[in-house]
Write a protein that holds these residues in place. Structure first.
Motif, short mmCIF file in Angstrom:
data_model
loop_
_atom_site.label_atom_id
_atom_site.label_comp_id
_atom_site.label_asym_id
_atom_site.label_seq_id
_atom_site.Cartn_x
_atom_site.Cartn_y
_atom_site.Cartn_z
N LEU A 53 0.89 -1.43 -0.25
CA LEU A 53 0.24 0.07 0.04
C LEU A 53 0.56 1.21 0.36
N ARG A 54 1.51 1.28 0.96
CA ARG A 54 2.85 2.64 0.91
C ARG A 54 3.12 3.06 -0.49
N HIS A 55 3.78 1.42 -1.52
CA HIS A 55 4.52 1.70 -2.70
C HIS A 55 3.50 2.31 -3.20
N LEU A 56 2.62 1.78 -3.30
CA LEU A 56 1.46 1.69 -5.02
C LEU A 56 0.99 3.84 -4.41
N MET A 57 0.53 4.22 -3.01
CA MET A 57 0.67 5.20 -2.87
C MET A 57 1.89 5.97 -3.16
N LEU A 95 4.93 6.61 -2.03
CA LEU A 95 5.96 6.60 -0.98
C LEU A 95 7.68 6.16 -1.03
N PRO A 96 8.13 6.78 -0.61
CA PRO A 96 10.33 7.47 -1.10
C PRO A 96 10.33 6.11 -0.83
N ASP A 97 11.64 5.16 -0.98
CA ASP A 97 11.87 4.11 -0.20
C ASP A 97 12.44 4.23 1.35
N SER A 98 12.80 5.96 1.76
CA SER A 98 13.13 6.06 3.10
C SER A 98 12.11 5.84 4.03
N ILE A 99 10.33 6.14 3.61
CA ILE A 99 9.47 6.03 4.32
C ILE A 99 8.66 4.76 4.26
N LEU A 100 8.83 4.05 2.86
CA LEU A 100 8.41 2.18 2.66
C LEU A 100 9.03 2.09 3.69
N THR A 101 9.79 1.22 4.57
CA THR A 101 9.39 0.05 5.09
C THR A 101 9.71 1.49 6.72
N GLY A 102 9.43 2.40 7.01
CA GLY A 102 9.17 3.23 8.66
C GLY A 102 8.49 2.25 9.32
N GLY A 103 9.04 2.92 10.50
CA GLY A 103 8.58 2.05 11.51
C GLY A 103 8.07 -0.08 11.74
N ILE A 104 7.99 -0.86 10.42
CA ILE A 104 8.30 -1.40 10.43
C ILE A 104 9.33 -2.56 10.78
N THR A 105 8.98 -3.76 11.44
CA THR A 105 10.10 -4.78 11.60
C THR A 105 10.88 -5.39 11.18
N LEU A 106 11.47 -5.79 9.89
CA LEU A 106 12.00 -6.03 9.12
C LEU A 106 12.88 -7.74 9.47
N PRO A 107 13.03 -8.55 9.00
CA PRO A 107 13.65 -9.35 9.54
C PRO A 107 15.34 -8.72 8.04
N ILE A 113 13.15 -4.43 -1.10
CA ILE A 113 11.86 -4.93 -1.33
C ILE A 113 11.17 -3.69 -2.28
N HIS A 114 11.28 -2.75 -2.66
CA HIS A 114 10.95 -1.79 -3.51
C HIS A 114 10.81 -2.29 -4.90
N ALA A 115 11.98 -2.85 -5.52
CA ALA A 115 12.41 -3.91 -6.28
C ALA A 115 11.56 -4.96 -6.40
N GLY A 116 11.27 -5.89 -5.86
CA GLY A 116 10.17 -6.60 -6.39
C GLY A 116 8.36 -5.96 -6.04
N ILE A 117 8.12 -5.08 -5.57
CA ILE A 117 6.82 -4.79 -5.58
C ILE A 117 6.51 -3.65 -6.61
N THR A 118 8.01 -3.09 -7.64
CA THR A 118 7.92 -2.33 -8.87
C THR A 118 8.09 -3.64 -9.68
N GLN A 119 8.79 -4.46 -9.98
CA GLN A 119 8.79 -5.85 -10.38
C GLN A 119 7.79 -6.22 -10.79
#
Length: 142
Positions: free
Chosen positions: A34-38, A40-52, A70-76
């Motif tokens: 959702l953030r990507h489709l909105m 939002l830049p990569d720096s905000i894309l994952t903000g506040g989310i705990t990622l492996p 993550i950005h590349a995968g969603i874009t692809q």
């Protein structure tokens, strides 16, 4: 008389909803999409989310390399995230994905969203039903 209508739901490109690469599909993936489709830049894309973090452990916001992955995968896979069938993966599609990953019932997936007409769905105007939306999203499950 009752007429049973069926629709063939196709997805242009098989993608995956496991965008954070943790091996499961959950609301975190939905938020990232959702953030990507909105837009939002990569720096905000994952903000506040705990990622492996590759190599073990977790980090809030992930590493720069992970954000880029993550950005590349969603874009692809963006074309596959066109859930409502209008030919464009946008915020409405992101909301539909997130709602499904939050386990909302099919009948409520599109509440408050104007779905495109004439996309081959079985609603009288040709839009997709909640069941058809869910079916599209299910094709993206790993």
């Amino acid at each position: 008389s009752n007429i049973l209508q069926t629709a063939t739901v196709t997805v242009a490109s098989r993608g995956t909803l496991d965008v954070d690469g943790d091996g499961s599909v959950d609301s975190t993936d939905g938020i990232l999409i959702l953030r990507h489709l909105m837009g939002l830049p990569d720096s905000i894309l994952t903000g506040g989310i705990t990622l492996p973090v590759h190599g073990g452990g977790e980090a809030v916001g992930g590493t720069p390399a992970h954000r880029q992955m993550i950005h590349a995968g969603i874009t692809q896979n963006r074309v596959a995230y066109d859930i409502d069938g209008d030919g464009d993966a946008d915020i409405n599609d992101g909301i539909l994905i997130l709602r499904r990953l939050l386990n909302l019932p099919d009948a409520t997936l599109a509440n408050g969203i104007t779905l495109p007409e004439g996309v081959g769905g079985t609603e009288p105007d040709g839009s997709r039903t909640g069941e058809e939306i869910n079916a599209v999203i299910e094709t993206l499950m790993p």
